[in-house]
Design an enzyme around this catalytic site. Structure first.
Site, PDB file in Angstrom:
ATOM      1  N   ASN A 120      -3.150   4.479  -2.399  1.00  0.00           N
ATOM      2  CA  ASN A 120      -3.801   3.281  -2.934  1.00  0.00           C
ATOM      3  C   ASN A 120      -2.794   2.146  -2.930  1.00  0.00           C
ATOM      4  O   ASN A 120      -1.598   2.368  -2.706  1.00  0.00           O
ATOM      5  CB  ASN A 120      -4.305   3.536  -4.359  1.00  0.00           C
ATOM      6  CG  ASN A 120      -5.492   2.654  -4.723  1.00  0.00           C
ATOM      7  OD1 ASN A 120      -5.735   1.637  -4.070  1.00  0.00           O
ATOM      8  ND2 ASN A 120      -6.219   3.038  -5.751  1.00  0.00           N
ATOM      9  N   HIS A 139       0.867  -1.179   0.000  1.00  0.00           N
ATOM     10  CA  HIS A 139       0.000   0.000   0.000  1.00  0.00           C
ATOM     11  C   HIS A 139       0.903   1.228   0.000  1.00  0.00           C
ATOM     12  O   HIS A 139       1.683   1.435   0.923  1.00  0.00           O
ATOM     13  CB  HIS A 139      -0.920   0.014   1.230  1.00  0.00           C
ATOM     14  CG  HIS A 139      -1.891   1.165   1.209  1.00  0.00           C
ATOM     15  ND1 HIS A 139      -3.144   1.063   0.646  1.00  0.00           N
ATOM     16  CD2 HIS A 139      -1.774   2.442   1.665  1.00  0.00           C
ATOM     17  CE1 HIS A 139      -3.765   2.223   0.762  1.00  0.00           C
ATOM     18  NE2 HIS A 139      -2.954   3.074   1.373  1.00  0.00           N
ATOM     19  N   CYS A 140       0.773   2.026  -1.039  1.00  0.00           N
ATOM     20  CA  CYS A 140       1.664   3.184  -1.210  1.00  0.00           C
ATOM     21  C   CYS A 140       0.968   4.457  -0.746  1.00  0.00           C
ATOM     22  O   CYS A 140      -0.067   4.848  -1.317  1.00  0.00           O
ATOM     23  CB  CYS A 140       2.072   3.325  -2.678  1.00  0.00           C
ATOM     24  SG  CYS A 140       3.117   4.763  -3.005  1.00  0.00           S
ATOM     25  N   PRO A 141       1.509   5.141   0.259  1.00  0.00           N
ATOM     26  CA  PRO A 141       0.877   6.383   0.719  1.00  0.00           C
ATOM     27  C   PRO A 141       0.978   7.511  -0.295  1.00  0.00           C
ATOM     28  O   PRO A 141       0.168   8.439  -0.269  1.00  0.00           O
ATOM     29  CB  PRO A 141       1.660   6.717   1.999  1.00  0.00           C
ATOM     30  CG  PRO A 141       2.977   6.040   1.829  1.00  0.00           C
ATOM     31  CD  PRO A 141       2.692   4.794   1.062  1.00  0.00           C
TER      32      PRO A 141
END
Length: 413
Positions: A134, A128-130
């Site tokens: 998403n 999960h990439c901040p």
């Protein structure tokens, strides 16, 4: 074209809320500052548009910005793809090889994992990439990787513009003792002179943009090499960790078996084509995957079940021996702890001397687990979960289970 339409339509308008997060705000801010300053510096002070080179340079800057933003929004709004709610395998007997997600009320398809941030099971989840707010997974892995490639390239071009702008504008104003250095300064001798003079404010803005461009080039460039490495092996970050734990489990118990990663096609080019295609859509449907000869469709999920049953991955009890403020990068915990802070959106937990925590996983200098807030070790009590430095806790002497960190496992052997 289909991908572009999906970006414009926003099948769910709630997706626009993804922009209201510190990650996209910072990322888009950096893109806007670097792109705008590069165009302003180039047109006003370094490479005017009335020259052929200046026109080509300006078009290239616009091209970088458009491609970077296109892939960034693609990765954000197209998303990774989610396992349908209530999904189960066509063959009911195959469910014995799969884990069940109570939140999604569905079985986890091969290569899928549940994301607590998205609150869904993500197809071929990588992380999960901040920065895009998403997950990176099945549908947007290619767009995310292209963004990681284009952002450093665009920043390198911008950094060149920033350096040359400052050098050419300050060349005739300051003497650095470089009288013996011979550089073609024809670009600096503009006729007529620029409409807007290169003052202190312009210098400060250009210098600030240069710092952002260089920092982005290093940080995002390193992330690109990490991702392209796992793509050429047809893996994700999570699957690389599962494979490492599988080999560790076999070695630890001295088992007469060999774990073979089932999705490696045996060729870097074939693995590359699993993610990058001319159509813009990755191979497969996100639920079933091509596997190499001699492997089972559920080889990886079976290994996950074995690791879940492994007693060594259970939580380990620690006692807090020094206070920890909950800072992301604490300077008072040592240089190594400061620079190895986990690059994740997961929280840090504040600790006070005398408290107890249960660590479930860890890095060399950090641990992740639950703080027991009512001094009880009974299962199901209220807990606070997050990361904390390893050097502020000590393992309880009464705990007979093994340490979940890499160093602890080596000692236990």
């Amino acid at each position: 074209m289909n991908t572009l339409c999906s970006v414009i339509k926003f099948e769910n308008l709630q997706e626009l809320k993804r922009l209201c997060h510190w990650g996209p705000i910072i990322a888009l801010g950096v893109i806007a500052i670097c792109s705008t300053m590069a165009m302003i510096d180039s047109v006003l002070w370094y490479w005017p548009l009335h020259t052929t080179g200046g026109s080509v340079n300006f078009i290239m800057l616009i091209n970088w910005t458009v491609m970077i933003l296109y892939n960034y929004f693609n990765a954000m709004f197209v998303g990774p793809g989610f396992v349908p709610l209530g999904w189960k395998p066509e063959n009911s007997q195959d469910s014995m090889y799969l884990q069940y997600c109570k939140v999604c009320q569905a079985y986890k398809a091969p290569r899928s994992h549940h994301c607590r941030k998205c609150n869904r099971c993500v197809m071929k989840m990588d992380h999960h990439c901040p920065w895009i707010n998403n997950c990176c997974g099945y549908q947007n892995h290619a767009s995310f990787t292209l963004f990681l490639l284009l952002a450093p390239l665009g920043c390198i071009h911008a950094a060149f513009i920033f350096v040359m702008t400052m050098y050419t504008q300050l060349y005739n104003r300051l003497s650095f003792g470089w009288n013996t250095v011979k550089i073609d300064m024809s670009a600096a001798r503009r006729d007529p002179l620029p409409i807007v003079p290169f003052g202190l404010a312009a210098f400060a803005a250009t210098l600030f943009a240069l710092g952002l461009a260089l920092g982005t080039t290093i940080a995002v460039g390193m992330l690109f090499f990490i991702h392209i490495k796992i793509i050429l092996r047809n893996k994700t970050s999570i699957e690389s960790w599962i494979e490492e734990k599988a080999k560790d489990r076999i070695q630890y118990y001295q088992l007469d078996e060999v774990f073979v990663f089932p999705y490696d096609m045996g060729s870097r080019w074939k693995n590359f084509k699993q993610v990058f295609t001319w159509s813009g859509f990755p191979e497969g449907d996100g639920l079933e995957w091509p596997i190499r000869d001699g492997c089972h469709q559920y080889s990886l999920t079976i290994e996950q079940l074995k690791q879940k049953a492994d007693k060594r991955v259970r939580s380990v009890r620690y006692k807090v021996i020094e206070d920890y403020s909950g800072a992301c990068c604490p300077l008072n915990r040592g240089i190594k702890t400061f620079f190895t802070s986990p690059c994740t959106e997961e929280p840090r937990i504040q600790l006070h001397k005398g408290e107890f925590v249960l660590a479930t996983r860890g890095l060399r200098y950090w641990l992740y687990g639950d703080k027991i807030v009512d001094d009880s070790f009974i299962e199901g009590v209220s807990r606070i979960r997050g990361w904390f430095p390893r050097n502020c806790v000590e393992k309880c002497p009464c705990d007979t289970e093994t340490d979940p960190t890499p160093e602890g496992e080596k000692k236990n052997r």
